[in-house]
Every structure is written in structure tokens, then in C-alpha cells.
Motif scaffolding. Structure first.
Motif, PDB file in Angstrom:
ATOM      1  N   GLU A  50      -1.732   3.096  -5.097  1.00 27.20           N
ATOM      2  CA  GLU A  50      -2.301   4.435  -5.041  1.00 27.20           C
ATOM      3  C   GLU A  50      -3.811   4.330  -5.115  1.00 27.20           C
ATOM      4  OE1 GLU A  50      -0.768   7.031  -7.977  1.00 27.20           O
ATOM      5  OE2 GLU A  50       1.331   6.782  -7.398  1.00 27.20           O
ATOM      6  N   GLY A  51      -4.481   5.228  -4.425  1.00 23.34           N
ATOM      7  CA  GLY A  51      -5.937   5.197  -4.424  1.00 23.34           C
ATOM      8  C   GLY A  51      -6.487   6.036  -3.297  1.00 23.34           C
ATOM      9  N   VAL A  52      -7.543   5.540  -2.663  1.00 25.90           N
ATOM     10  CA  VAL A  52      -8.175   6.239  -1.547  1.00 25.90           C
ATOM     11  C   VAL A  52      -7.492   5.796  -0.249  1.00 25.90           C
ATOM     12  CG1 VAL A  52     -10.330   6.649  -0.309  1.00 25.90           C
ATOM     13  CG2 VAL A  52     -10.361   6.314  -2.789  1.00 25.90           C
ATOM     14  N   PRO A  53      -7.039   6.732   0.589  1.00 29.55           N
ATOM     15  CA  PRO A  53      -6.403   6.349   1.866  1.00 29.55           C
ATOM     16  C   PRO A  53      -7.337   5.473   2.698  1.00 29.55           C
ATOM     17  CG  PRO A  53      -6.052   8.680   1.425  1.00 29.55           C
ATOM     18  CD  PRO A  53      -7.035   8.203   0.398  1.00 29.55           C
ATOM     19  N   PHE A  54      -6.714   4.500   3.368  1.00 26.98           N
ATOM     20  CA  PHE A  54      -7.463   3.528   4.175  1.00 26.98           C
ATOM     21  C   PHE A  54      -6.769   3.415   5.526  1.00 26.98           C
ATOM     22  CE2 PHE A  54      -8.588  -0.803   5.534  1.00 26.98           C
ATOM     23  CZ  PHE A  54      -9.960  -0.811   5.311  1.00 26.98           C
ATOM     24  N   LEU A  55      -7.460   3.834   6.589  1.00 18.95           N
ATOM     25  CA  LEU A  55      -6.837   3.895   7.911  1.00 18.95           C
ATOM     26  C   LEU A  55      -7.375   2.819   8.839  1.00 18.95           C
ATOM     27  CD1 LEU A  55      -6.676   7.694   8.863  1.00 18.95           C
ATOM     28  CD2 LEU A  55      -4.949   6.282   7.721  1.00 18.95           C
ATOM     29  N   SER A  56      -6.474   2.278   9.636  1.00 19.45           N
ATOM     30  CA  SER A  56      -6.859   1.436  10.766  1.00 19.45           C
ATOM     31  C   SER A  56      -6.425   2.156  12.037  1.00 19.45           C
ATOM     32  CB  SER A  56      -6.214   0.055  10.674  1.00 19.45           C
ATOM     33  OG  SER A  56      -6.749  -0.814  11.670  1.00 19.45           O
ATOM     34  N   VAL A  57      -6.439   1.439  13.149  1.00 18.11           N
ATOM     35  CA  VAL A  57      -6.160   2.100  14.424  1.00 18.11           C
ATOM     36  C   VAL A  57      -4.731   2.637  14.483  1.00 18.11           C
ATOM     37  CG1 VAL A  57      -5.443  -0.004  15.632  1.00 18.11           C
ATOM     38  CG2 VAL A  57      -6.520   1.860  16.918  1.00 18.11           C
ATOM     39  N   ASP A  58      -3.809   2.041  13.701  1.00 22.48           N
ATOM     40  CA  ASP A  58      -2.433   2.554  13.698  1.00 22.48           C
ATOM     41  C   ASP A  58      -2.324   3.896  12.988  1.00 22.48           C
ATOM     42  OD1 ASP A  58      -2.900   1.595  11.170  1.00 22.48           O
ATOM     43  OD2 ASP A  58      -1.098   0.361  11.035  1.00 22.48           O
ATOM     44  N   ASN A  62      -0.397   9.806  18.589  1.00 18.18           N
ATOM     45  CA  ASN A  62      -0.341  10.989  19.448  1.00 18.18           C
ATOM     46  C   ASN A  62      -1.597  11.844  19.334  1.00 18.18           C
ATOM     47  OD1 ASN A  62       2.326  10.370  20.369  1.00 18.18           O
ATOM     48  ND2 ASN A  62       3.138  11.212  18.481  1.00 18.18           N
ATOM     49  N   GLY A  63      -2.740  11.168  19.227  1.00 16.25           N
ATOM     50  CA  GLY A  63      -4.011  11.871  19.235  1.00 16.25           C
ATOM     51  C   GLY A  63      -4.386  12.546  17.930  1.00 16.25           C
ATOM     52  N   GLU A  64      -3.659  12.251  16.851  1.00 17.05           N
ATOM     53  CA  GLU A  64      -3.953  12.852  15.552  1.00 17.05           C
ATOM     54  C   GLU A  64      -3.986  11.765  14.485  1.00 17.05           C
ATOM     55  OE1 GLU A  64      -4.736  15.953  15.078  1.00 17.05           O
ATOM     56  OE2 GLU A  64      -4.147  16.820  17.017  1.00 17.05           O
ATOM     57  N   LEU A  65      -4.723  12.022  13.397  1.00 19.05           N
ATOM     58  CA  LEU A  65      -4.723  11.117  12.261  1.00 19.05           C
ATOM     59  C   LEU A  65      -3.446  11.328  11.454  1.00 19.05           C
ATOM     60  CD1 LEU A  65      -8.375  11.220  10.862  1.00 19.05           C
ATOM     61  CD2 LEU A  65      -7.350   9.597  12.447  1.00 19.05           C
ATOM     62  N   VAL A  66      -2.807  10.222  11.076  1.00 21.18           N
ATOM     63  CA  VAL A  66      -1.573  10.283  10.299  1.00 21.18           C
ATOM     64  C   VAL A  66      -1.775   9.460   9.026  1.00 21.18           C
ATOM     65  CG1 VAL A  66       0.883   9.714  10.245  1.00 21.18           C
ATOM     66  CG2 VAL A  66      -0.150  10.570  12.363  1.00 21.18           C
ATOM     67  N   PHE A  67      -1.640  10.114   7.875  1.00 21.29           N
ATOM     68  CA  PHE A  67      -1.858   9.437   6.596  1.00 21.29           C
ATOM     69  C   PHE A  67      -0.554   8.989   5.955  1.00 21.29           C
ATOM     70  CE2 PHE A  67      -5.713  11.821   7.324  1.00 21.29           C
ATOM     71  CZ  PHE A  67      -6.710  10.973   6.860  1.00 21.29           C
ATOM     72  N   ASP A  68       0.580   9.487   6.437  1.00 18.44           N
ATOM     73  CA  ASP A  68       1.870   9.061   5.887  1.00 18.44           C
ATOM     74  C   ASP A  68       2.043   7.566   6.100  1.00 18.44           C
ATOM     75  OD1 ASP A  68       2.401  11.630   5.206  1.00 18.44           O
ATOM     76  OD2 ASP A  68       3.758  12.044   6.879  1.00 18.44           O
ATOM     77  N   PHE A  72      -3.909   1.938   0.799  1.00 13.06           N
ATOM     78  CA  PHE A  72      -4.857   2.523  -0.143  1.00 13.06           C
ATOM     79  C   PHE A  72      -5.794   1.454  -0.691  1.00 13.06           C
ATOM     80  CE2 PHE A  72      -1.075   5.184  -0.233  1.00 13.06           C
ATOM     81  CZ  PHE A  72      -1.601   6.464  -0.138  1.00 13.06           C
ATOM     82  N   VAL A  73      -7.029   1.870  -0.975  1.00 14.47           N
ATOM     83  CA  VAL A  73      -8.000   0.980  -1.607  1.00 14.47           C
ATOM     84  C   VAL A  73      -8.526   1.657  -2.875  1.00 14.47           C
ATOM     85  CG1 VAL A  73      -8.679  -0.157   0.537  1.00 14.47           C
ATOM     86  CG2 VAL A  73      -9.884   1.919  -0.192  1.00 14.47           C
ATOM     87  N   SER A  74      -9.186   0.878  -3.700  1.00 15.84           N
ATOM     88  CA  SER A  74      -9.700   1.401  -4.959  1.00 15.84           C
ATOM     89  C   SER A  74     -10.913   2.296  -4.722  1.00 15.84           C
ATOM     90  CB  SER A  74     -10.079   0.251  -5.891  1.00 15.84           C
ATOM     91  OG  SER A  74     -11.215  -0.435  -5.368  1.00 15.84           O
ATOM     92  N   GLU A  75     -11.253   3.087  -5.750  1.00 16.36           N
ATOM     93  CA  GLU A  75     -12.438   3.941  -5.694  1.00 16.36           C
ATOM     94  C   GLU A  75     -13.698   3.095  -5.536  1.00 16.36           C
ATOM     95  OE1 GLU A  75     -12.818   7.115  -5.565  1.00 16.36           O
ATOM     96  OE2 GLU A  75     -10.907   8.006  -6.202  1.00 16.36           O
ATOM     97  N   ASP A  76     -13.739   1.941  -6.210  1.00 20.05           N
ATOM     98  CA  ASP A  76     -14.912   1.070  -6.103  1.00 20.05           C
ATOM     99  C   ASP A  76     -15.075   0.532  -4.689  1.00 20.05           C
ATOM    100  OD1 ASP A  76     -15.514   1.469  -8.737  1.00 20.05           O
ATOM    101  OD2 ASP A  76     -14.618  -0.413  -9.444  1.00 20.05           O
ATOM    102  N   ASP A  77     -13.966   0.083  -4.080  1.00 19.67           N
ATOM    103  CA  ASP A  77     -14.053  -0.423  -2.704  1.00 19.67           C
ATOM    104  C   ASP A  77     -14.433   0.697  -1.743  1.00 19.67           C
ATOM    105  OD1 ASP A  77     -13.529  -3.017  -3.335  1.00 19.67           O
ATOM    106  OD2 ASP A  77     -11.411  -2.979  -2.769  1.00 19.67           O
TER     107      ASP A  77
END
Length: 452
Positions: A50-58, A62-68, A72-77
Motif C-alpha cells: 500500500e502506498g502511492v499508486p505507481f503507473l507504467s505503460v500498462d 483503452n485510452g484511459e488510466l487504470v489504477f486497479d 505502489f511506492v512509498s511516500e519517500d520514493d
């Protein structure tokens, strides 16, 4: 719905763009940027539960950001990463490595970080509307331009220097707003129709699976006396059927560990049947390597035979279904590579009947408990041997096979119709976007009530 063209056009000066409305401009992406195009860290972060969402190209689907399902990365990172790239609402994210050209606009207000395969494009709203630029970048012509800029070593990528060179049409801001509003409304209607077809396909696939599973476990005669199979997930089977482990009725051969140093690209040699070639109910040869046979090489046992079943042992279950296929004459000659197993049935088991059993929910229920939570799910020959199956008389197996083939044809036809409808809708969507952002249609007087 039909639209008039603009009253006057001019040559854009760009060959692939052609003519644009006379009062429109044509410029490069760099001319509308609020800041330099940037990207995320080029190192691999430490991922946490758990932490801050971290997205790559995947994270673009379908042209939208998907967070499901994202990492996740830490607050410090995150604090360190956002010094380089800190996405905010209406920024555009673009895939610049592997899945190049994927575009999504940020539509959330919470913090998240991005990885290096994503480029962050921030538009100066005084120069252009991000919503309009998003549609340009998603248009067929600009996607082709992105592809032309791409280089390929181990994977396709577009450089950070080339992204700002992308060419944009540039109508007045009020027209950009009108075009974006029009496309939001019209593409949403098309997307809703696509979603309906996708839902229908899912229902048809579910119904097909249920009908097939019923046929191979209960038979075709609804009035036949039944008995308890003794297996919880199998339930009752016809009274005159046998029930036993797969291992009593077939022989399993695991593939040979061919060293990759001996692979060739000579199509006169034997194809190697790898895991990558095993699809759902068919073999795929779009990614093929070869092996040169020699006399006395001891590989005769690994020569595939028409009618053999093969199963992918790593990731056996994918979205489309079980990776089980039957070898046809068109798949020969080929040799069995490790991570793939061939199944040769005995006299009491029909290969097609076994195929349907292995593609059924029963087999998935059999092996899934041992693969849940494993990063690369794998099944073993022992698991296949221990799979308990119903065994009808051969005449009934043949009747079931013929009935299932008929059902597959019927369902396949219905699914194909929906897939064609989706293709046509997506082509319509793409054409509408291209026409609007290049000024081939004039939507300045369009209104929502007009399209209702």
C-alpha cells in the motif's frame, strides 16, 4: 449523422495531413507545451503493498488510466520521483517504450507517480486545449507519425526529443473546445455500443462453456439414470459411465530441453512447438524458431503427430480459456519443446472428448487451488494424470464430440457477428476523431440535442 465541410481550405504543408480549414494553424507539439516533456524514474523502485499508486505503460488501457491492480511506492520514493514528473489533472501520458503511442489524459486529482516507459506531456492551456490535443495524439494519422519516429532494438520506443516534434492542427481555442465536446459525446455513444457487444460476447462465451461442460459430464440424454461420481466438483454422471483418473487413459510426454543456442530461422528445418505457440484450441506460428534434425539425434519421440493434444504447462489458463490445442497436418513437422506436454489417448478415450474436458471448468477447478498466488502458474504431468474424468462408451463420446462441435460453430458464429460489429464501431470512432481534428467536418454548430 452528416456534417458539412468548412467553406474554405488550404494546403497544410504536411503531406500526410493534406488540406485543413483556411483559418487553422499547423504547428508542432513543442509549441503548445507548458514545460519540457519528461518521464518517470529509469530505475526499478521498491514496490510495497500500500502506498502511492505507481503507473507504467500498462496503466493505460483503452485510452484511459487504470489504477486497479497497479503497483505502489512509498511516500519517500514518490517525493523523489515527482521532482522529475508529477502528473496532475489534464496532463497527457504517452507510452514511449514497448506499447508506444498509448495515450491517456489524467482525470484524477490524487497523487501518483509514473515509470520511465511513460512520458508526461503538459499542455499550456493558453496555447491549446489538452482535451483537443489528446484526440489529435489518439488519431490514426498521428499514431502513424509516432510509429515513424519509433526505433526498435529489443523493443519499440520513441525518444523524448522526437515527441515534441509531433505535428498538430491548431484551430482557434473556441473551436478546439467545440471539437473536444463533440468527440466526448459521440465517442461515448460509440463506446457504450461497443460495451454492449462486449457484454454479449462474454455472455455467449459463458453460455458456451456451460453447455459444453454439461455435455461432457452429463451426456446428451436428459432422461438417463444418474449416479454420484464420488467427486464433489463433478457431481452426478450417467449411471453407465465409468469414472477414473486421466492417467489410466492417456500417455503424457513433456517436451525436450532444446538449447536455444541451436535454434535456427531456417523454415526448411523443423518448427519447435513452444509454449508461445499454444493458444486456446489452436496452435499459433507467428513467433517461430526451428531446429535442424540429424540422423540418430534421438528426437523421434518428440516428433508431433496429427491428432495429438498439446497443453501449455506455464500459464495454462489465460483470458480466452485453457491453452489446449489439437495438432493438425498444417502444424507438422514440429518438435515438442519443454514447458509443453503432448497427450496421446488410449483406445477408451477420444482425443476431442478429452480436449473438451481439459477446456472445461472442471479441469480449472482441479488445478487452480495449487496455482493460486503463484507468480507463474504451472501445471505438472502428475496433476493431469490425477484429473478425474467421466468416461462414456466410445459411441457416446463421438456423439458428444459431434454435438459440441455443432454448438461451437453456432456460438462461434454469434460471437463473430459481435466482433465484426465492434470492429465497425471502432473504425467509425477512429474515422470520426480523424475527421474532426483535421477539419474534414465542421462541428461548430453541433449541439447535444441535435445528436439525440
Amino acid at each position: 449523422m452528416s456534417f458539412q465541410r468548412y467553406p474554405e481550405y488550404k494546403d497544410s504543408g504536411v503531406e500526410w495531413l493534406g488540406e485543413v480549414p483556411a483559418h487553422w494553424g499547423v504547428l508542432r507539439l513543442k509549441n503548445v507545451l507548458a514545460q519540457k516533456v519528461t518521464d518517470g524514474p529509469h530505475t526499478t523502485p521498491v514496490f510495497i503493498d500500500e502506498g502511492v499508486p505507481f503507473l507504467s505503460v500498462d496503466g493505460i488501457q483503452n485510452g484511459e488510466l487504470v489504477f486497479d491492480g497497479c503497483r505502489f511506492v512509498s511516500e519517500d520514493d514518490h517525493a523523489e520521483f515527482k521532482r522529475k514528473a508529477s502528473p496532475r489533472r489534464n496532463d497527457l501520458l504517452m507510452g514511449k517504450a514497448a506499447s508506444t503511442g498509448k495515450i491517456a489524459r489524467v482525470k484524477v486529482d490524487f497523487d501518483f507517480s509514473i515509470w520511465s516507459p511513460l512520458a508526461l506531456i503538459r499542455i499550456d492551456r493558453n496555447a491549446a486545449l489538452p482535451e483537443f490535443v489528446e484526440y489529435i495524439l489518439k488519431s490514426k494519422a498521428t499514431q502513424a507519425e509516432i510509429d515513424n519516429y519509433c526505433t526498435a532494438n529489443t523493443q519499440k520506443n520513441i525518444s523524448m526529443d522526437d515527441i515534441p516534434r509531433l505535428i498538430l492542427t491548431h484551430p482557434p481555442i473556441e473551436e478546439q473546445t467545440a471539437i473536444a465536446t463533440f468527440l466526448d459525446h459521440e465517442t461515448a455513444k460509440i463506446d457504450a455500443l461497443v460495451a454492449e457487444q462486449e457484454k454479449l460476447i462474454a455472455l455467449l462465451q459463458e453460455k458456451r462453456q456451460a453447455v459444453i461442460s454439461h455435455a461432457v459430464t452429463k451426456g446428451l440424454n436428459p432422461n438417463v439414470p444418474m449416479k454420484d461420481s464420488g467427486v464433489e466438483w463433478l457431481g452426478e454422471v450417467p449411471e453407465h459411465w465409468a469414472v477414473g483418473k486421466c492417467g489410466f487413459y492417456l500417455r503424457i510426454l513433456s517436451g525436450f530441453a532444446f538449447p536455444s543456442s541451436g535454434f535456427t530461422d531456417d523454415d526448411s528445418d523443423h518448427r519447435l512447438l513452444r509454449g508461445a505457440n499454444v493458444g486456446v484450441s489452436r496452435l499459433k506460428w507467428d513467433d517461430t524458431v526451428y531446429w535442424q534434425r540429424s540422423e540418430g539425434d534421438g528426437l523421434d519421440d518428440y516428433e508431433m503427430v496429427e491428432g495429438d493434444l498439446v497443453i501449455g504447462m506455464d500459464r495454462p489458463l489465460i483470458g480466452e480459456g485453457m491453452r489446449v490445442a489439437k495438432v493438425t497436418a498444417e502444424d507438422l513437422p514440429s518438435l515438442l519443446l519443454q514447458r509443453v506436454a503432448s497427450l496421446k489417448v488410449g483406445s477408451k478415450l477420444h482425443a476431442d472428448y478429452l480436449h473438451y474436458l481439459l477446456a472445461s471448468e472442471m479441469f480449472i477447478a482441479h488445478f487452480s487451488p495449487e496455482t493460486t498466488g503463484v507468480s507463474v502458474p504451472h501445471i505438472s504431468p502428475d496433476q493431469i494424470n490425477k484429473f478425474i474424468i467421466p468416461i462414456p462408451p466410445m459411441s457416446e463420446q463421438l456423439a458428444i464430440v459431434n454435438d459440441v462441435k455443432r454448438l461451437l460453430t453456432e456460438f462461434g458464429g454469434l460471437i463473430a457477428e459481435s466482433e465484426i460489429a465492434i470492429t465497425l464501431l471502432q473504425e467509425r470512432r477512429s474515422a470520426l476523431i480523424s475527421a474532426a481534428v483535421t477539419g474534414q467536418i465542421d462541428v461548430r454548430n453541433w449541439s447535444v440535442s441535435e445528436s439525440a
